[in-house]
Design a protein around this motif. Structure first.
Motif, short mmCIF file in Angstrom:
data_model
loop_
_atom_site.label_atom_id
_atom_site.label_comp_id
_atom_site.label_asym_id
_atom_site.label_seq_id
_atom_site.Cartn_x
_atom_site.Cartn_y
_atom_site.Cartn_z
N UNK A 324 -4.86 2.93 -1.70
CA UNK A 324 -3.81 1.93 -1.57
C UNK A 324 -2.95 2.20 -0.35
N UNK A 325 -2.60 3.46 -0.12
CA UNK A 325 -1.80 3.81 1.05
C UNK A 325 -2.55 3.47 2.34
N UNK A 326 -3.88 3.69 2.34
CA UNK A 326 -4.69 3.35 3.50
C UNK A 326 -4.68 1.87 3.80
N UNK A 327 -4.73 1.06 2.75
CA UNK A 327 -4.69 -0.40 2.94
C UNK A 327 -3.36 -0.84 3.54
N UNK A 328 -2.28 -0.19 3.11
CA UNK A 328 -0.97 -0.53 3.65
C UNK A 328 -0.91 -0.19 5.15
N UNK A 329 -1.44 1.00 5.51
CA UNK A 329 -1.45 1.42 6.91
C UNK A 329 -2.32 0.48 7.74
N UNK A 330 -3.49 0.09 7.20
CA UNK A 330 -4.40 -0.80 7.92
C UNK A 330 -3.76 -2.16 8.20
N UNK A 331 -2.91 -2.60 7.28
CA UNK A 331 -2.29 -3.90 7.45
C UNK A 331 -1.35 -3.94 8.66
#
Length: 333
Positions: A324-331
């Motif tokens: 989930x944290x990775x998805x936030x960073x990718x956004x």
């Protein structure tokens, strides 16, 4: 003294007068009481009013007589609701998202009617409804009432469920599917009303589900009796609400968290005072194991604390947090 046309209503008018225009701090003299009754078309004498006060006291109206600086006044000192209690009710109504703005204003006016005109002014000055985020489902009150009726009569219900689309329009879930469930409880969580029910068609043996009441439409009480009683025999609503973040479904799991010591307050606020917090030797931290429904909302709640809370176990939940944290960073890339 000849009786006026409204004489039979004198006791009722007198009770209303004392409730509306007197309280612990404001009283009326006998001449003022007689004058107020006269305005209602009722002629009264002092002696008859004394007798009326005695009659009202037998039904629980606590009317006291006080004399200060040569002036004698009469007060209604006991009420069903005290002013601090009415303030709590007003706060609950104006702060509730599931009550529409129109209904909030109507309910607050009714609450003000439980106080004297002087106390009502103290309630009115605290009312801030206009800019609150409120539900737009005006029928929620009738839906709640129908759900209570279904629970009390041991009946199932049916309804359709909707969500909002990108155009701000209602879109029925599952192409307008008619949901059929057994209602067992209503709970207020995260400023919304939720129905907790048993869905006999879910899974192999059915399962407990919850639904936002303000997103239920065309609800009907059915003739079929409720199912799922065995699931609710020892059901703990407080525990269910505590482990379910925002009533968001997920797999029940015991999750161990490592928290900075300064986060003891939000941990206890969320999970209760009975959680066991174990100090970590040599670190300014404690470990705590809590039972939660693992969901994106739970993981997002943990992210509010940055690196001050870390998932220790189980590993798959920690992996979900990393993803989930990775998805936030990718956004933001």
């Amino acid at each position: 003294m000849p009786k006026s046309q409204n004489q039979k209503l004198k006791l009722i008018y007198l009770a209303m007068l004392m409730q509306e225009k007197t309280d612990d701090e404001h009283g009326l003299s006998m001449s003022e009481i007689i004058h107020e009754l006269d305005l209602c078309g009722i002629k009264a004498e002092r002696k008859s009013i004394y007798n009326d006060f005695e009659a009202l006291s037998t039904v629980g109206m606590d009317i006291e007589k006080r004399t200060e600086l040569g002036r004698t006044e009469y007060y209604l000192t006991g009420r069903t609701f005290e002013l601090p209690e009415l303030k709590l009710l007003v706060d609950a109504v104006q702060g509730s998202k599931f009550i529409t703005r129109k209904k909030s204003e109507a309910l607050i006016r009714k609450i003000e009617g439980l106080a004297s005109i002087y106390e009502a002014k103290k309630l009115a000055r605290n009312v801030y409804v206009a800019n609150r985020i409120k539900t737009m489902n005006e029928s929620i009150y009738y839906t709640v009432d129908d759900i209570h009726s279904a629970i009390n009569s041991d009946r199932q219900i049916s309804f359709q469920y909707f969500k909002w689309n990108e155009k701000g329009e209602k879109k029925l879930r599952h192409n307008g599917k008619i949901y059929k469930v057994s209602p067992w409880a209503l709970t207020w969580d995260d400023e919304n009303y939720y129905l907790v029910a048993f869905d006999a068609d879910a899974g192999e043996k059915g399962m407990i589900k919850h639904y936002r009441v303000d997103k239920m439409i065309r609800m009907k009480v059915l003739d079929e009796r409720r199912e799922g009683a065995e699931h609710f025999k020892n059901f703990d609503m407080a525990l269910y609400s505590r482990k379910t973040f925002g009533m968001y479904s997920g797999k029940d799991e015991h999750v161990t968290l490592r928290c900075r010591n300064q986060l003891a307050d939000p941990i206890i606020d969320r999970f209760g005072q009975d959680v066991l917090m174990r100090s970590v030797p040599g670190e300014d931290c404690f470990d705590v194991t809590v039972k939660v429904a693992v969901s994106p909302l739970f993981l997002t709640w943990l992210m509010n604390f940055g690196g001050d809370i870390k998932i220790i176990a189980p590993e798959y939940v920690a992996a979900q947090q990393i993803e989930l944290a990775g998805k936030v960073i990718d956004a933001y890339k």
